[in-house]
Design a protein around this motif. Structure first.
Motif, PDB file in Angstrom:
ATOM      1  N   VAL A 121      17.778  61.709 -37.692  1.00 13.23           N
ATOM      2  CA  VAL A 121      16.715  62.248 -36.836  1.00 13.23           C
ATOM      3  C   VAL A 121      16.762  61.504 -35.504  1.00 13.23           C
ATOM      4  O   VAL A 121      16.567  60.282 -35.453  1.00 13.23           O
ATOM      5  N   PHE A 122      17.063  62.215 -34.446  1.00 12.14           N
ATOM      6  CA  PHE A 122      17.131  61.619 -33.107  1.00 12.14           C
ATOM      7  C   PHE A 122      16.751  62.670 -32.083  1.00 12.14           C
ATOM      8  O   PHE A 122      16.711  63.879 -32.385  1.00 12.14           O
ATOM      9  N   ASP A 123      16.480  62.244 -30.884  1.00 12.01           N
ATOM     10  CA  ASP A 123      16.086  63.141 -29.799  1.00 12.01           C
ATOM     11  C   ASP A 123      17.345  63.801 -29.237  1.00 12.01           C
ATOM     12  O   ASP A 123      18.268  63.109 -28.800  1.00 12.01           O
ATOM     13  N   TRP A 124      17.395  65.118 -29.266  1.00 10.38           N
ATOM     14  CA  TRP A 124      18.591  65.824 -28.837  1.00 10.38           C
ATOM     15  C   TRP A 124      18.227  66.963 -27.899  1.00 10.38           C
ATOM     16  O   TRP A 124      17.061  67.302 -27.732  1.00 10.38           O
ATOM     17  N   GLY A 125      19.244  67.531 -27.274  1.00 10.77           N
ATOM     18  CA  GLY A 125      19.007  68.635 -26.359  1.00 10.77           C
ATOM     19  C   GLY A 125      20.210  69.550 -26.252  1.00 10.77           C
ATOM     20  O   GLY A 125      21.283  69.275 -26.798  1.00 10.77           O
ATOM     21  N   LEU A 126      20.006  70.653 -25.544  1.00 11.45           N
ATOM     22  CA  LEU A 126      21.057  71.628 -25.265  1.00 11.45           C
ATOM     23  C   LEU A 126      21.304  71.676 -23.762  1.00 11.45           C
ATOM     24  O   LEU A 126      20.381  71.493 -22.967  1.00 11.45           O
ATOM     25  N   ALA A 127      22.535  71.923 -23.389  1.00 13.24           N
ATOM     26  CA  ALA A 127      22.889  72.082 -21.978  1.00 13.24           C
ATOM     27  C   ALA A 127      23.955  73.168 -21.862  1.00 13.24           C
ATOM     28  O   ALA A 127      24.672  73.447 -22.826  1.00 13.24           O
ATOM     29  N   PRO A 128      24.063  73.801 -20.695  1.00 14.78           N
ATOM     30  CA  PRO A 128      25.129  74.790 -20.515  1.00 14.78           C
ATOM     31  C   PRO A 128      26.498  74.140 -20.668  1.00 14.78           C
ATOM     32  O   PRO A 128      26.664  72.948 -20.378  1.00 14.78           O
ATOM     33  N   VAL A 129      27.472  74.906 -21.105  1.00  9.68           N
ATOM     34  CA  VAL A 129      28.829  74.378 -21.206  1.00  9.68           C
ATOM     35  C   VAL A 129      29.366  74.094 -19.804  1.00  9.68           C
ATOM     36  O   VAL A 129      28.917  74.688 -18.818  1.00  9.68           O
ATOM     37  N   PRO A 130      30.311  73.161 -19.674  1.00  9.45           N
ATOM     38  CA  PRO A 130      30.898  72.878 -18.365  1.00  9.45           C
ATOM     39  C   PRO A 130      31.549  74.132 -17.773  1.00  9.45           C
ATOM     40  O   PRO A 130      32.047  74.991 -18.501  1.00  9.45           O
ATOM     41  N   GLN A 131      31.546  74.211 -16.460  1.00 10.61           N
ATOM     42  CA  GLN A 131      32.090  75.373 -15.756  1.00 10.61           C
ATOM     43  C   GLN A 131      33.401  75.029 -15.049  1.00 10.61           C
ATOM     44  O   GLN A 131      33.670  73.868 -14.732  1.00 10.61           O
ATOM     45  N   LEU A 132      34.187  76.052 -14.815  1.00  9.82           N
ATOM     46  CA  LEU A 132      35.461  75.869 -14.135  1.00  9.82           C
ATOM     47  C   LEU A 132      35.250  75.298 -12.739  1.00  9.82           C
ATOM     48  O   LEU A 132      35.990  74.428 -12.280  1.00  9.82           O
ATOM     49  N   ASP A 133      34.221  75.788 -12.059  1.00 12.40           N
ATOM     50  CA  ASP A 133      33.839  75.226 -10.765  1.00 12.40           C
ATOM     51  C   ASP A 133      32.360  75.494 -10.543  1.00 12.40           C
ATOM     52  O   ASP A 133      31.703  76.146 -11.359  1.00 12.40           O
ATOM     53  N   SER A 134      31.818  75.022  -9.445  1.00 14.24           N
ATOM     54  CA  SER A 134      30.378  75.081  -9.204  1.00 14.24           C
ATOM     55  C   SER A 134      29.863  76.487  -8.912  1.00 14.24           C
ATOM     56  O   SER A 134      28.645  76.706  -8.897  1.00 14.24           O
ATOM     57  N   SER A 135      30.746  77.449  -8.711  1.00 13.37           N
ATOM     58  CA  SER A 135      30.303  78.793  -8.314  1.00 13.37           C
ATOM     59  C   SER A 135      29.536  79.520  -9.410  1.00 13.37           C
ATOM     60  O   SER A 135      28.816  80.488  -9.123  1.00 13.37           O
ATOM     61  N   THR A 136      29.652  79.087 -10.656  1.00 12.24           N
ATOM     62  CA  THR A 136      29.005  79.814 -11.762  1.00 12.24           C
ATOM     63  C   THR A 136      27.886  79.014 -12.431  1.00 12.24           C
ATOM     64  O   THR A 136      27.375  79.437 -13.468  1.00 12.24           O
ATOM     65  N   VAL A 137      27.480  77.895 -11.856  1.00 13.81           N
ATOM     66  CA  VAL A 137      26.478  77.070 -12.533  1.00 13.81           C
ATOM     67  C   VAL A 137      25.109  77.747 -12.593  1.00 13.81           C
ATOM     68  O   VAL A 137      24.298  77.444 -13.487  1.00 13.81           O
ATOM     69  N   GLU A 138      24.825  78.666 -11.680  1.00 14.73           N
ATOM     70  CA  GLU A 138      23.536  79.356 -11.716  1.00 14.73           C
ATOM     71  C   GLU A 138      23.446  80.311 -12.897  1.00 14.73           C
ATOM     72  O   GLU A 138      22.359  80.554 -13.432  1.00 14.73           O
ATOM     73  N   ASN A 139      24.561  80.876 -13.295  1.00 15.07           N
ATOM     74  CA  ASN A 139      24.623  81.766 -14.464  1.00 15.07           C
ATOM     75  C   ASN A 139      25.858  81.358 -15.265  1.00 15.07           C
ATOM     76  O   ASN A 139      26.899  82.006 -15.190  1.00 15.07           O
ATOM     77  N   PRO A 140      25.759  80.294 -16.049  1.00  8.36           N
ATOM     78  CA  PRO A 140      26.938  79.678 -16.665  1.00  8.36           C
ATOM     79  C   PRO A 140      27.729  80.644 -17.551  1.00  8.36           C
ATOM     80  O   PRO A 140      27.162  81.385 -18.355  1.00  8.36           O
ATOM     81  N   VAL A 141      29.043  80.607 -17.374  1.00  9.83           N
ATOM     82  CA  VAL A 141      29.935  81.454 -18.174  1.00  9.83           C
ATOM     83  C   VAL A 141      30.300  80.728 -19.459  1.00  9.83           C
ATOM     84  O   VAL A 141      30.801  79.602 -19.436  1.00  9.83           O
ATOM     85  N   THR A 142      30.047  81.374 -20.571  1.00  5.91           N
ATOM     86  CA  THR A 142      30.414  80.833 -21.866  1.00  5.91           C
ATOM     87  C   THR A 142      30.974  81.972 -22.711  1.00  5.91           C
ATOM     88  O   THR A 142      31.298  83.036 -22.177  1.00  5.91           O
TER      89      THR A 142
END
Length: 437
Positions: A291-312
């Protein structure tokens, strides 16, 4: 009913099952639809029933609103499901309804007549913006309906990040940022009471190839040019060689489970599909995970152009009807498929942490209301805001190509074949076998 595969479909079958001379759809037909209690009995395939509660949720939810039907679950091996199912189809002993785990075998099963056409059911959903049938449509027909739609995200251990003095992922990471964080975590945790790898890459080819296919503009499996995989493999090799993640060889030889690597804090983060949420919550409760404090994050992107709508990426998990069904059994099976794409079913699945195909704000609230879920807005955004592309774009030769790429993945990450040499070899094989356009 018996269906004869093409030569290339038989190549695909070797990946999904032992080679067979023909696929036969069978599952009770309509002659013995009712059991001794006078109820229509449907058999449904499932796997790992004790640890995969979704099948019981589907069964019990459907039976609750269809008192004249009983669903009997036939359990298969999780690791060998496609092989066993295809063998049963050949032996005319397959269940009445069965999940299609992902899109890889979908075209093969459809083209060989194993799946009943459910286009009429799909048509009634065509105007519903909560469910996406795009990737299950082949030649204007639909042959299964989705009950789950997973997407890959980063799972991260907030406590290990803090112990290593590393900033939490903020939704803007590129792959370079991800690799740098893995290094900082590995080095920062090395001398603490909680030493851990920065991340864990499971042995599946999805962990490399799925991202490369989804995030590289113009990438196509059937193009004959697989060079887009190269930078993703080079990065994965560099990270394992530097010790920021377990090596592929170690993970494979020791049969490491991604659940244990992240859940027992052997790795500070991992790349995995949203289905892991339900497992992580259940294992925290059972004691199989810490039991620990955890979170979710978007997967890394090829470049910064898709960080607003992350491609996965992530394929739908769908439910199909055995093409041999007729009469009352067919009608009951059709009702079952209507149920699995309903808002009612979506809420039942969300209640155990499963991302259903019928996606809505209510589903997100239900999942994030579960005990043990992260409470931060970043985790909620990572779960619901992304551009999810198929891991296995439906096509005549998708199954054949993906089968060949399985060996390529192992060759590269064990270091037995250099990246460029391995990719060139598979390009030549695909061309020789007529599997590219």
């Amino acid at each position: 009913m018996t269906f004869t595969p093409t030569r290339r479909s038989l190549l695909a079958a070797a990946a999904v099952a032992a080679p067979v001379a023909a696929l036969s759809a069978c599952g009770g037909g309509g002659g013995d639809a009712r059991n001794a209690d006078g109820k229509i009995e449907l058999t449904m395939a499932g796997w790992s029933i004790d640890s995969t509660p979704e099948f019981t949720v589907l069964k019990e939810g459907f039976e609750a609103v269809n008192s004249d039907v009983v669903v009997v679950i036939k359990e298969y091996s999780a690791d060998d499901y496609e092989t066993q199912l295809t063998t049963d189809l050949s032996a005319e002993s397959a269940p009445d309804v069965f999940p299609v785990k992902n899109l890889q075998p979908y075209h093969y099963l459809m083209s060989n007549g194993a799946l009943a056409d459910v286009s009429s059911l799909a048509e009634s959903l065509s105007g519903d913006g909560n469910i996406n049938l795009e990737h299950l449509t082949v030649d204007d027909g639909v042959f299964a309906l989705p009950y789950r739609q997973d997407s890959w995200v980063i799972y991260y251990n907030k406590e290990l990040f803090d112990a290593a003095g590393v900033s939490h992922p903020d939704g803007t990471w590129t792959w370079d940022d991800y690799a740098e964080a893995a290094q900082q975590l590995t080095e920062g945790l090395a001398g603490t009471d909680t030493p851990a790898k920065g991340t864990y890459h499971h042995t599946w080819k999805s962990v490399v190839q799925g991202f490369a296919l989804a995030q590289t503009e113009g990438a196509e499996l059937s193009s004959g040019d697989l060079g887009f995989f190269a930078p993703y493999y080079e990065r994965a090799l560099a990270m394992q060689d530097a010790g920021f993640t377990e090596t592929f060889s170690t993970a494979q030889s020791q049969s490491l489970a991604y659940q244990a690597q992240f859940g027992t804090q052997k790795a500070a983060m991992t790349l995995m599909g949203s289905w892991y949420i339900a497992t992580l919550l259940a294992q925290r409760e059972s004691g199989d995970a810490d039991v620990f404090d955890w979170g979710l994050a978007p997967v890394p992107q090829l470049d910064s152009s898709t960080v607003e709508n992350p491609v996965t990426f992530g394929d739908p998990t769908s439910l199909a009807i055995n093409a041999a069904l007729t009469g009352e059994k067919l009608e009951a099976a059709q009702s079952f498929l209507e149920y699995v794409v309903s808002e009612e079913c979506s809420q039942a699945l969300a209640g155990i942490g499963i991302a259903p195909s019928y996606f809505s704000d209510a589903v997100v609230e239900t999942i994030f209301g579960l005990e043990g879920m992260p409470e931060d807005e970043g985790s909620k955004a990572a779960f619901q805001n992304n551009d999810t592309r198929p891991e296995n774009p439906v096509g005549e030769f998708t199954n054949d190509i993906q089968t060949i790429l399985e060996d390529t993945h192992s060759e590269i990450l064990t270091g037995s074949t250099p990246v460029d040499e391995a990719l060139t070899a598979v390009e030549e094989q695909l061309a020789n076998e007529g599997l590219v356009g």
